[in-house]
Scaffold this motif. Structure first.
Motif: not given
Length: 305
Positions: A19-22, A253-257
């Motif tokens: 969430i943070i990276f996106t 990769n972490d939370i899905g597209a």
């Protein structure tokens, strides 16, 4: 946060990290658009040179990053004539069109409005998919078509059907940038599945930037560089191209597209806020309603089957 604490956070909280990276990736994309507006409106740059510099240097940096772990793949894709041909198609009809039209739309409008118009891209993807699969749009897709048309109408006319409230050239380039997003999304699907998104994007940026430089006819860099110009260019290349792209991929990769795509909708909001605060771009209440209509369109299309 110490380096040890950061590493612990990085490995033990993948959802929060995603969430943070996106979110950061979307904010950086929006900020880079505002930096483009600064160079275009304040420093007298043109969209061609900003696109050339962004693509060539950004491509080189991404490929250098890829070489750390994927050196052999970097070589092998160049030896595959079929994939190399499709890589050139992606670089020209996907990346060059997407990047150049977006910067040109910013020149005629502002970073916030241009970014929102570019977010009509998923609508064109949906229409293309319906035509390709010979199906009618779903209920959600019909609603998104209505909201997209309404949002574009409000941005273009401020609700007055008799006159345009924004530059007609800006509206045209904004819609072309949305079409560019469609090509940018569709063309590299098979390539990215085979070679990975970073390698394809790196070569695509590099090849596209070289192609645009060769056809531009502008062989000598015509602008002076001061500290602020250098910062804006670095922000576009490093933060808005390389780091934002890597952060977004990690978020996917972490939370899905689907979740990553929704969170990345912070980009037009970020661009509008930076543009208003830094460059005094003016947005009306109707503009904000238009923004919300188009962003809601993206949410509906992401959730649609």
């Amino acid at each position: 946060m110490s380096s040890l604490s950061f590493l612990k956070f990085y490995s033990s909280n993948p959802k929060l990290r995603g969430i943070i990276f996106t979110l950061l990736g979307g904010i950086l994309w929006g900020f880079s658009g505002t930096c483009g507006q600064y160079l275009l409106s304040i420093k007298g740059f043109d969209a061609t040179w900003i696109t050339i510099i962004r693509m060539i240097i950004g491509g080189i940096i991404i490929l250098a990053f890829s070489a750390i772990h994927k050196k052999e793949q970097l070589k092998r894709i160049l030896l595959n004539k079929h994939d190399l041909f499709h890589l050139f198609l992606f670089s020209i009809f996907g990346l060059v069109i997407c990047q150049y039209t977006y910067m040109t739309a910013i020149f005629y409008l502002n970073a916030g409005t241009a970014t929102v118009l570019q977010y009509l891209g998923p609508l064109f993807i949906m229409i293309y998919t319906c035509i390709k699969t010979l199906r009618y749009p779903s209920a959600k897709e019909y609603i998104s078509i209505f909201l997209a048309i309404l949002g574009t109408f409000l941005l273009a006319t401020q609700g007055n059907i008799n006159a345009l409230a924004i530059s007609s050239q800006g509206l045209l380039w904004g819609l072309l940038s949305a079409l560019g997003v469609m090509f940018y999304t569709i063309l590299p699907i098979n390539l990215m599945a085979k070679w990975g998104s970073i390698i394809v994007a790196g070569y695509g940026l590099l090849f596209g930037g070289i192609f645009l430089y060769l056809i531009s006819g502008e062989w000598i860099f015509p602008f002076s560089i001061d500290l602020y110009t250098a910062f804006a260019l670095a922000a576009i290349i490093i933060f808005g191209t390389v780091i934002a792209f890597i952060l977004y991929l990690q978020g996917v990769n972490d939370i899905g597209a689907i979740k990553a795509s929704m969170i990345s909708c912070v980009e037009p909001v970020s661009a509008a806020i930076f543009s208003a605060i830094w460059l005094n771009s003016q947005f009306t209440f109707i503009d904000i309603i238009g923004f919300l209509c188009i962003i809601t369109t993206v949410f509906l299309l992401i959730k649609s089957k």
